[in-house]
Design an enzyme around this catalytic site. Sequence first.
Site, PDB file in Angstrom:
ATOM      1  N   LYS A  39     -11.708  -8.405  -2.626  1.00 13.04           N
ATOM      2  CA  LYS A  39     -11.327  -8.693  -1.246  1.00 13.04           C
ATOM      3  C   LYS A  39     -12.577  -8.663  -0.379  1.00 13.04           C
ATOM      4  CE  LYS A  39      -7.283  -7.243   1.469  1.00 13.04           C
ATOM      5  NZ  LYS A  39      -6.398  -6.095   1.725  1.00 13.04           N
TER       6      LYS A  39
HETATM    7  O1  G3P Z   1      -4.114  -4.856   3.730  1.00  9.49           O
HETATM    8  C1  G3P Z   1      -4.127  -5.622   4.870  1.00  9.49           C
HETATM    9  C2  G3P Z   1      -2.945  -5.464   5.791  1.00  9.49           C
HETATM   10  O2  G3P Z   1      -1.742  -5.645   5.135  1.00  9.49           O
HETATM   11  C3  G3P Z   1      -3.034  -4.340   6.763  1.00  9.49           C
HETATM   12  O3  G3P Z   1      -1.847  -4.113   7.456  1.00  9.49           O
HETATM   13  O4  G3P Z   1      -0.392  -2.681   8.858  1.00  9.49           O
HETATM   14  O5  G3P Z   1      -2.832  -2.126   8.654  1.00  9.49           O
HETATM   15  O6  G3P Z   1      -2.076  -4.109   9.961  1.00  9.49           O
HETATM   16  P1  G3P Z   1      -1.807  -3.215   8.809  1.00  9.49           P
END
Ligand code: G3P
Length: 218
Positions: A83
Amino acid sequence: MKFFVDTAEIDEIKDMADSGLLDGVTTNPSLIAKSGRNFKDVILEICDIVDGPVSAEVASTDYETMRKEGLEIAKWAENIAVKVPLTEAGLKVCKELSDQGTMVNVTLCFSASQAILAAKAGATFISPFVGRLDDISQDGLGLISDICRIYDNYPDFHTEVLVASIRNPLHIVEAAKMGAHVMTAPPKVIKQLYKHPLTESGLAAFVDDWAKTGQSIL
Ligand code: G3P
């Protein structure tokens, strides 16, 4: 639509894998920090549990170090997706890793223009963050719709739209209607997909009525 779970907690991943619904796992530095565990140990454990892509994120932002980190992470398991952030350096690393046959997930995507660049860099996945856009009063699902439409126009783009930063079941359903290839969500949101009040009340009534018959199937 492929289902990935967005967590670095091994118990949660095993639980999801047992449901038969799990196609892959995504992690990020915040989730690794939350787990309190060693990055490589966690990723190797996850790769043993899940056959599908497991996203493991680089930590550096400069090209040279990010490249070295990406090449290192790529060696950890067959099903690793490295990633990288959607920056100039990240997309340069993406191109190089993709060309050598490594899966790459380009993360922190917040615009259609960024998604076009990721596809041109040969990304396996582009991760637009729906919830974080909604959080600042921008249309997260609108971005998914735009990216799906744009990618559909170009058969030579092979990048899959991986809907990330999902906050609720509606994000998943609406993204599925748009034809997004993959979604990644925390276990809590995936569990919410099962729920409907009419399922619960209907089941309670069936259980009561069955008891009245005095019968047993086994
Ligand atoms: O891994 C990336 C993403 O899904 C992060 O989500 O909830 O931290 O905005 P969030």
